[in-house]
Motif scaffolding. Structure first.
Motif, PDB file in Angstrom:
ATOM      1  N   TYR B 218      37.157   6.926 -20.534  1.00  0.00           N
ATOM      2  CA  TYR B 218      36.994   6.019 -19.413  1.00  0.00           C
ATOM      3  C   TYR B 218      38.368   5.490 -19.021  1.00  0.00           C
ATOM      4  O   TYR B 218      39.091   4.969 -19.870  1.00  0.00           O
ATOM      5  N   ILE B 219      38.729   5.653 -17.767  1.00  0.00           N
ATOM      6  CA  ILE B 219      39.991   5.092 -17.286  1.00  0.00           C
ATOM      7  C   ILE B 219      39.656   3.941 -16.351  1.00  0.00           C
ATOM      8  O   ILE B 219      38.868   4.098 -15.414  1.00  0.00           O
ATOM      9  N   GLY B 220      40.206   2.779 -16.641  1.00  0.00           N
ATOM     10  CA  GLY B 220      39.971   1.624 -15.780  1.00  0.00           C
ATOM     11  C   GLY B 220      41.303   1.066 -15.331  1.00  0.00           C
ATOM     12  O   GLY B 220      42.355   1.519 -15.781  1.00  0.00           O
ATOM     13  N   PRO B 221      41.252   0.091 -14.461  1.00  0.00           N
ATOM     14  CA  PRO B 221      42.499  -0.514 -13.986  1.00  0.00           C
ATOM     15  C   PRO B 221      43.299  -1.119 -15.141  1.00  0.00           C
ATOM     16  O   PRO B 221      44.525  -1.156 -15.110  1.00  0.00           O
ATOM     17  N   VAL B 232      31.509   4.974 -26.665  1.00  0.00           N
ATOM     18  CA  VAL B 232      31.967   4.395 -25.395  1.00  0.00           C
ATOM     19  C   VAL B 232      30.803   3.909 -24.539  1.00  0.00           C
ATOM     20  O   VAL B 232      30.870   2.848 -23.931  1.00  0.00           O
ATOM     21  N   ILE B 233      29.715   4.700 -24.507  1.00  0.00           N
ATOM     22  CA  ILE B 233      28.609   4.347 -23.619  1.00  0.00           C
ATOM     23  C   ILE B 233      27.724   3.302 -24.299  1.00  0.00           C
ATOM     24  O   ILE B 233      26.681   3.615 -24.858  1.00  0.00           O
ATOM     25  N   THR B 234      28.178   2.063 -24.305  1.00  0.00           N
ATOM     26  CA  THR B 234      27.343   0.972 -24.812  1.00  0.00           C
ATOM     27  C   THR B 234      27.373  -0.136 -23.779  1.00  0.00           C
ATOM     28  O   THR B 234      28.295  -0.208 -22.965  1.00  0.00           O
ATOM     29  N   THR B 235      26.346  -0.981 -23.806  1.00  0.00           N
ATOM     30  CA  THR B 235      26.251  -2.069 -22.841  1.00  0.00           C
ATOM     31  C   THR B 235      27.518  -2.918 -22.853  1.00  0.00           C
ATOM     32  O   THR B 235      28.087  -3.213 -21.803  1.00  0.00           O
ATOM     33  N   GLU B 236      28.010  -3.250 -24.061  1.00  0.00           N
ATOM     34  CA  GLU B 236      29.178  -4.148 -24.155  1.00  0.00           C
ATOM     35  C   GLU B 236      30.421  -3.487 -23.567  1.00  0.00           C
ATOM     36  O   GLU B 236      31.140  -4.074 -22.764  1.00  0.00           O
ATOM     37  N   LEU B 238      30.786  -0.856 -21.487  1.00  0.00           N
ATOM     38  CA  LEU B 238      30.786  -0.570 -20.055  1.00  0.00           C
ATOM     39  C   LEU B 238      30.878  -1.846 -19.246  1.00  0.00           C
ATOM     40  O   LEU B 238      31.571  -1.905 -18.237  1.00  0.00           O
ATOM     41  N   SER B 239      30.181  -2.892 -19.695  1.00  0.00           N
ATOM     42  CA  SER B 239      30.237  -4.148 -18.960  1.00  0.00           C
ATOM     43  C   SER B 239      31.666  -4.690 -18.945  1.00  0.00           C
ATOM     44  O   SER B 239      32.152  -5.189 -17.941  1.00  0.00           O
ATOM     45  N   ARG B 240      32.338  -4.536 -20.074  1.00  0.00           N
ATOM     46  CA  ARG B 240      33.715  -5.018 -20.161  1.00  0.00           C
ATOM     47  C   ARG B 240      34.620  -4.152 -19.263  1.00  0.00           C
ATOM     48  O   ARG B 240      35.424  -4.669 -18.497  1.00  0.00           O
ATOM     49  N   LEU B 241      34.446  -2.828 -19.346  1.00  0.00           N
ATOM     50  CA  LEU B 241      35.333  -1.927 -18.607  1.00  0.00           C
ATOM     51  C   LEU B 241      35.133  -2.046 -17.102  1.00  0.00           C
ATOM     52  O   LEU B 241      36.071  -2.060 -16.330  1.00  0.00           O
ATOM     53  N   PHE B 242      33.879  -2.117 -16.677  1.00  0.00           N
ATOM     54  CA  PHE B 242      33.602  -2.191 -15.245  1.00  0.00           C
ATOM     55  C   PHE B 242      33.669  -3.620 -14.730  1.00  0.00           C
ATOM     56  O   PHE B 242      33.525  -3.866 -13.550  1.00  0.00           O
ATOM     57  N   LYS B 243      33.832  -4.555 -15.633  1.00  0.00           N
ATOM     58  CA  LYS B 243      33.864  -5.979 -15.295  1.00  0.00           C
ATOM     59  C   LYS B 243      32.630  -6.384 -14.496  1.00  0.00           C
ATOM     60  O   LYS B 243      32.702  -7.122 -13.514  1.00  0.00           O
ATOM     61  N   THR B 244      31.490  -5.833 -14.860  1.00  0.00           N
ATOM     62  CA  THR B 244      30.244  -6.181 -14.197  1.00  0.00           C
ATOM     63  C   THR B 244      29.127  -5.895 -15.188  1.00  0.00           C
ATOM     64  O   THR B 244      29.287  -5.017 -16.045  1.00  0.00           O
TER      65      THR B 244
END
Ligand SMILES: Nc1ncnc2c1ncn2[C@@H]1O[C@H](COP(=O)(O)OP(=O)(O)O)[C@@H](O)[C@H]1O
Ligand SMILES: [Mg+2]
Lengths: 301, 294
Positions: B218-221, B232-236, B238-244
């Motif tokens: 996953y590449i994020g800003p 990687v694919i966990t609720t915590e 992804l929510s942190r990475l996508f900031k949503t």
């Protein structure tokens, strides 16, 4: 100079009523044999280069090279040279200039490119007009330079055309498939290690040489008769790459022969006959494609 | 030499700069032979750039990359590539078969004068791979006349035809309708098992490929995360990475589903209002069809 023998030869060209004997007479004329041989050589190269040009959507660049050839040939005449080196020099120089235009990754690059190419084109025509004015005795030749003549093709010109065509075909044979790859799919081709930019420039030079050759037969303004029409017709008739190339050559040679022979019997400019023949072949190709398309749709239903 | 755990792609502390901007930095990842890896992240974050670095088309500013044990660009014949978002011009009169064939001989110089035996073998390979992607029915039609899904299948065949070790696919599901997204995903999974290819795929929406994923980058800003899909694919995460707020659910048949993934991350201001409410496509099955079925 092509303009001088034109009138003479038209006067001496016989118009017999018996078609076969007159066809034999036709082949007994050195100028006619030269024209047919030169036309065939030119048709083969232009059909193949044109096939790639149509595929690459570079007809605009092709047209520009042709227009630039006009001041090249007029300039050569002004210097007292044959038109052949004039066409060759101008077309290849313009090809290199177009190839040097940097390509950006956005669409804006393409718009800039066509603006630059259009500017080159207009300036070239202007230079041609100037050269013709500077060279007063030359006005008869303008028509030949713009719309073609075939009667003055000398044996040494035929040899020059043959050598250039042979060299181009050798290069095309070597580059053929990578060039096809780069033309259809530049990103993938360069990921596979092909030098796409070098291929682009190499193709422009080949296009310049082909345009220079065709210009000698059809004149600067009618090069598309051999460069675009056979290739575009072939691409409408088949979607197989190898078959399309062969078909393009066959059409171009056929068009050239019918154009030259028609011009021999009916004394109007050869460029007119060539272009008309090409035009009707292209029209026929569109009709055949349409008919097939309808049949195809009916099949799938 | 070809052990199961062999690492075929490795980035170490890699950093790319383009036009004076750092696209990403500090990126480290490992992809092993035969894995199905996804590169996820919002638009413009450098996913395509990552693939171009691995292909040797873009250089690193800092760090190290190894692909098949060598510097990128060394094993061009063993790598298949499907660039992002390409559809052919409708007037391109080249049949699909010839497009696929370019994958095999398009990089070969010289006249095509192979031995008859070779030619027959190549012909068979092209036919086989077209069959494998299910494109036999339309491989002799002009590529420009085909639908997006059909073109995509033929391009996958082109990328596969020279038996690559690694397949790089840049958003192959983009612009496809839902049934085709599912079909192409399962096709990619299928060919990766049949042909034993390592697949690295950029995706915008993770759901169509979630079931097949071994590894996720996953590449994020704010940086990049790499790990197995389950890490990687966990609720915590992804929510942190996508900031949503994003929920990872498990369906009754044991599959993961990501809910609330922002679809168009370019609209930063919209994210708060709509992000959480954005349901994944699968819950609204569309039936646009591909123009070819029936
Ligand atoms: N050749 C380049 N020069 C300058 N900037 C570039 C170049 N290529 C890509 N970029 C920029 O790098 C960023 C990442 O691009 P890209 O890898 O295509 O992102 P993604 O695939 O994640 O959408 C974008 O902001 C893009 O504008
Ligand atoms: Mg991208």
């Amino acid at each position: 100079m092509t303009s001088v023998p034109l009138l003479h030869l038209l006067v001496v060209a016989p118009h017999s009523s018996a078609p076969w004997s007159s066809f034999a007479t036709l082949l007994s004329y050195r100028f006619m044999v030269n024209a047919l041989v030169a036309g065939t050589i030119v048709a083969i190269l232009s059909a193949i280069v044109g096939w790639y040009m149509v595929l690459r959507r570079q007809t605009f660049a092709g047209h520009t090279l042709a227009v630039v050839g006009f001041p090249g040939a007029a300039g050569a005449a002004l210097l007292g040279l044959s038109v052949t080196p004039g066409y060759l020099f101008a077309c290849v120089a313009a090809a290199l200039a177009i190839g040097a235009i940097p390509r950006t990754r956005t669409g804006a690059g393409r718009a800039t490119e066509s603006a630059i190419i259009g500017t080159i084109q207009a300036f070239a025509l202007a230079c041609g007009v100037l050269f013709i004015n500077l060279y007063h005795g030359f006005l008869d030749g303008v028509t030949a330079l713009l719309f073609g003549s075939f009667l003055g093709i000398t044996s040494s010109q035929v040899i020059t055309l043959g050598v250039i065509t042979a060299a181009c075909l050798l290069v095309l044979g070597t580059l053929g498939r990578p060039l096809l790859f780069a033309s259809i799919d530049g990103d993938v081709a360069s990921a596979r290690g092909l030098p796409v930019r070098v291929l682009n420039i190499a193709f422009l030079v080949l296009l310049g040489l082909a345009v220079a050759e065709v210009s000698e037969i059809t004149g600067s303004l009618l090069v598309f008769a051999l460069l675009v029409m056979p290739a575009a017709a072939a691409q409408r008739l088949t979607n197989r790459a190898a078959t399309g190339l062969a078909l393009s050559v066959a059409i171009a040679v056929g068009v050239t022969w019918s154009g030259l022979i028609a011009a021999y019997y009916l004394a109007y400019p050869v460029g007119f006959y060539l272009t008309s023949a090409g035009f009707f072949v292209y029209l026929a190709a569109i009709l055949i494609e349409r008919k097939r398309g309808r049949a195809g749709r009916r099949d799938t239903r | 030499m070809r052990s199961i755990d062999e690492v075929v792609i490795e980035f170490r502390d890699a950093c790319v700069q383009l036009g004076g901007h750092t696209i990403w930095s500090g990126l480290s990842l490992e992809i092993k032979r035969g894995e199905f890896a996804a590169i996820l992240g919002p638009n413009g974050v450098g996913k395509s750039t990552l693939i171009k670095v691995a292909l040797g088309m873009t250089g690193l500013h800092f760090g190290e990359v190894r692909v098949l044990g060598a510097a990128p660009g060394r094993h061009q014949g063993e790598i298949g590539y499907l660039p992002q978002r390409r559809s052919f011009d409708p007037s391109l009169h080249i049949r699909g078969f010839d497009i696929v064939r370019l994958g095999l001989d398009g990089a070969r110089w010289g006249l095509p004068l192979p031995m008859r035996r070779n030619r027959a073998r190549e012909q068979r390979r092209i036919d086989d791979v077209i069959e494998l992607v299910g494109a036999s029915d339309y491989a002799d039609r002009s590529i420009g006349q085909l639908s997006g899904g059909e073109q995509q299948r033929l391009l996958i065949a082109q990328a596969l035809v020279q038996r690559p070790e690694i397949l790089f696919l840049d958003e192959p599901l983009d612009s496809l309708d839902l049934p085709n997204q599912g079909a192409i995903s399962s096709l990619i999974h299928h060919v990766s098992t049949v042909e034993g290819v390592t697949v690295v795929m950029v995706a915008h929406d993770v759901n169509p490929i979630l079931a097949y994923l071994d590894r996720v980058i996953y590449i994020g800003p704010g940086g990049a995360v790499s790990g197995t899909a389950h890490e990687v694919i966990t609720t915590e995460n992804l929510s942190r990475l996508f900031k949503t707020p994003i929920e990872v659910l498990t369906t009754s048949d044991g599959r993961l589903v990501v809910v609330g993934q922002p679809e168009a991350p370019a609209h930063h201001s919209d994210r708060h209002e709509h992000g959480a409410a954005t349901m994944l496509h699968a819950e609204h099955p569309h039936h646009h069809g591909d123009g070819t079925s029936h």
